[in-house]
Scaffold this motif. Structure first.
Motif, PDB file in Angstrom:
ATOM      1  N   ALA A  11      -8.449  23.070  82.731  1.00  0.00           N
ATOM      2  CA  ALA A  11      -8.438  24.238  81.846  1.00  0.00           C
ATOM      3  C   ALA A  11      -9.647  24.199  80.919  1.00  0.00           C
ATOM      4  CB  ALA A  11      -7.138  24.273  81.049  1.00  0.00           C
ATOM      5  N   LEU A  12     -10.368  25.305  80.848  1.00  0.00           N
ATOM      6  CA  LEU A  12     -11.650  25.384  80.147  1.00  0.00           C
ATOM      7  C   LEU A  12     -11.554  26.328  78.962  1.00  0.00           C
ATOM      8  CD1 LEU A  12     -14.793  24.989  80.041  1.00  0.00           C
ATOM      9  CD2 LEU A  12     -14.948  26.845  81.731  1.00  0.00           C
TER      10      LEU A  12
ATOM     11  N   HIS B  19     -12.686  25.051  92.669  1.00  0.00           N
ATOM     12  CA  HIS B  19     -11.405  24.729  92.053  1.00  0.00           C
ATOM     13  C   HIS B  19     -10.845  25.896  91.257  1.00  0.00           C
ATOM     14  CE1 HIS B  19     -11.432  20.395  92.868  1.00  0.00           C
ATOM     15  NE2 HIS B  19     -12.747  20.466  92.684  1.00  0.00           N
ATOM     16  N   GLY B  20      -9.544  26.125  91.433  1.00  0.00           N
ATOM     17  CA  GLY B  20      -8.731  26.868  90.490  1.00  0.00           C
ATOM     18  C   GLY B  20      -7.831  25.862  89.796  1.00  0.00           C
ATOM     19  N   LEU B  21      -6.919  26.351  88.967  1.00  0.00           N
ATOM     20  CA  LEU B  21      -6.029  25.421  88.279  1.00  0.00           C
ATOM     21  C   LEU B  21      -4.932  24.881  89.190  1.00  0.00           C
ATOM     22  CD1 LEU B  21      -5.642  27.120  84.785  1.00  0.00           C
ATOM     23  CD2 LEU B  21      -7.120  25.205  85.431  1.00  0.00           C
TER      24      LEU B  21
ATOM     25  N   VAL C 229     -16.702  27.447  85.329  1.00  0.00           N
ATOM     26  CA  VAL C 229     -16.605  28.668  86.129  1.00  0.00           C
ATOM     27  C   VAL C 229     -15.680  29.669  85.468  1.00  0.00           C
ATOM     28  CG1 VAL C 229     -16.107  29.613  88.413  1.00  0.00           C
ATOM     29  CG2 VAL C 229     -16.892  27.241  88.201  1.00  0.00           C
ATOM     30  N   THR C 230     -16.156  30.904  85.346  1.00  0.00           N
ATOM     31  CA  THR C 230     -15.324  32.045  84.944  1.00  0.00           C
ATOM     32  C   THR C 230     -15.608  33.190  85.907  1.00  0.00           C
ATOM     33  OG1 THR C 230     -16.901  33.157  83.476  1.00  0.00           O
ATOM     34  CG2 THR C 230     -15.632  31.330  82.528  1.00  0.00           C
ATOM     35  N   ASP C 231     -14.953  34.317  85.696  1.00  0.00           N
ATOM     36  CA  ASP C 231     -15.247  35.490  86.520  1.00  0.00           C
ATOM     37  C   ASP C 231     -16.682  35.977  86.316  1.00  0.00           C
ATOM     38  OD1 ASP C 231     -12.673  35.471  87.514  1.00  0.00           O
ATOM     39  OD2 ASP C 231     -11.923  36.979  86.111  1.00  0.00           O
TER      40      ASP C 231
ATOM     41  N   GLY D 149     -10.152  30.420  79.404  1.00  0.00           N
ATOM     42  CA  GLY D 149      -9.452  30.881  80.588  1.00  0.00           C
ATOM     43  C   GLY D 149     -10.144  30.532  81.890  1.00  0.00           C
ATOM     44  N   GLY D 150     -11.323  29.917  81.823  1.00  0.00           N
ATOM     45  CA  GLY D 150     -12.039  29.503  83.021  1.00  0.00           C
ATOM     46  C   GLY D 150     -11.566  28.149  83.527  1.00  0.00           C
ATOM     47  N   VAL D 151     -12.291  27.623  84.495  1.00  0.00           N
ATOM     48  CA  VAL D 151     -11.937  26.360  85.139  1.00  0.00           C
ATOM     49  C   VAL D 151     -13.168  25.456  85.174  1.00  0.00           C
ATOM     50  CG1 VAL D 151     -11.100  25.258  87.247  1.00  0.00           C
ATOM     51  CG2 VAL D 151     -10.194  27.490  86.565  1.00  0.00           C
TER      52      VAL D 151
END
Length: 326
Positions: A176-177, A216-218, A58-60, A192-194
């Motif tokens: 962390a992705l 999920h976030g970090l 997942v990213t923005d 910077g994604g998850v």
């Protein structure tokens, strides 16, 4: 509540499953060592043993879901990329395999998974003590991603409703992705994604259905399920702590939004879909219907009944409605 450390095996020396929720990674469950009332014959286990390894990236910009599934007598995989700005799926594959030849899902999450048919290749491999690398090649649809994190993993072991026996699942927190994927004629950066994963291994019934919610976030995330596994895998991650959650209630509105709350008063959220990935399969002796909705979660969670509410705003994730006759 601090969860106990994960046992090495899901079945104890007495042949009984170690039902419960734990923190950490487990070894192979050892379903062949079950004693009554959960024991089943070798042929039954062969037909009902289901394993899958699912990864979300997942990213923005994108939501990407990849899974390799071994249902014992057959196997399959799927992968898709949902562009969140376009609100559309820009690449998708969903090939069927041949039992014993085209796929392998490891007995543990550390063993990874692989799927290969002509023109389609997916590999999930361990990368260090707390990470994995995911590679996919399907024509112009390609992924090269790495993800890792030392946060607590959930292990849930429990009975299965609807004609099965027992099941175990491992869920990760946000990881962390980094890396990239190519889909729809462009390259997306994943740095910077998850990422998060779901590794499941159990003896399931002929007909199985669930609603599964994950985001999920970090520093914060949750996993929720209503269906064949009860509340066994419901959990919340907050600032490195893993917190078990109660039973989930789901109310789906006419506009497609999902209202979610847990019986312990630790979670109340609203899911707003951005789009849906449909994946239906119809075989001679089996069928499946998947609706994997991608979108955002808003609301609040808290670590204990007397703890302050923690706001959730625009957290990207999925809400899945799945049923299978397998």
């Amino acid at each position: 509540m601090i969860l106990p450390p994960a046992p090495l095996a899901a079945v104890g020396p007495d042949g009984q499953p170690r039902f419960g929720r734990y923190q950490g990674l487990a070894g192979a469950p050892g379903w062949d060592k079950l004693n009554p009332p959960h024991a089943r014959g070798a042929l039954w286990r062969r037909l009902h043993h289901k394993r899958w390894h699912f990864v979300a990236l997942v990213t923005d910009e994108v939501f990407c879901g990849v899974a390799i599934v071994d249902v014992g007598w057959s196997n399959t995989a799927f992968a898709y990329v949902f562009d969140r700005a376009q609100r559309s799926v820009v690449a998708a594959v969903s090939p069927l395999g041949v039992a014993g030849l085209t796929a392998k899902v490891g007995a543990t999450v550390a063993e990874g998974a692989r799927f290969m048919v002509p023109g389609r290749r997916i590999a999930i491999e361990a990368d260090g003590a707390h990470g994995h690398r995911l590679r996919l090649e399907a024509g112009r649809f390609r992924i090269n991603a790495a993800y890792a994190g030392a946060g607590p993993r959930l292990l849930a072991i429990g009975p299965v409703f609807d004609g099965g026996s027992v099941h175990s699942t491992q869920k990760s927190p946000g990881l962390a992705l980094q890396g990239w994927l190519e889909a729809g004629g462009r390259r997306y950066k994943l740095d910077g994604g998850v990422a998060s994963y779901d590794f499941s291994n159990g003896l399931l019934g002929r007909c199985t259905a669930w609603r599964w919610i994950s985001a999920h976030g970090l520093n914060i995330g949750f996993n929720l399920q209503a269906g064949y596994f009860g509340d066994a895998e419901n959990a919340l991650w907050v600032d490195g702590a893993l917190i078990p959650l109660g039973a989930l209630a789901v109310d789906i509105a006419a506009d497609g939004g999902w209202a979610l709350r847990t019986s312990d008063g630790l979670l109340e959220l609203h899911f707003t879909p951005e789009g849906t990935r449909n994946d239906d399969k119809q075989l001679l002796v089996a069928s499946s219907r998947m609706r994997q909705h991608v979108g955002r979660f808003d609301g609040w969670v808290r670590a204990a009944p007397d703890a302050p509410r923690r706001a959730i705003t625009g957290l990207a994730g999925l809400a899945e409605d799945y049923r299978a006759r397998w």
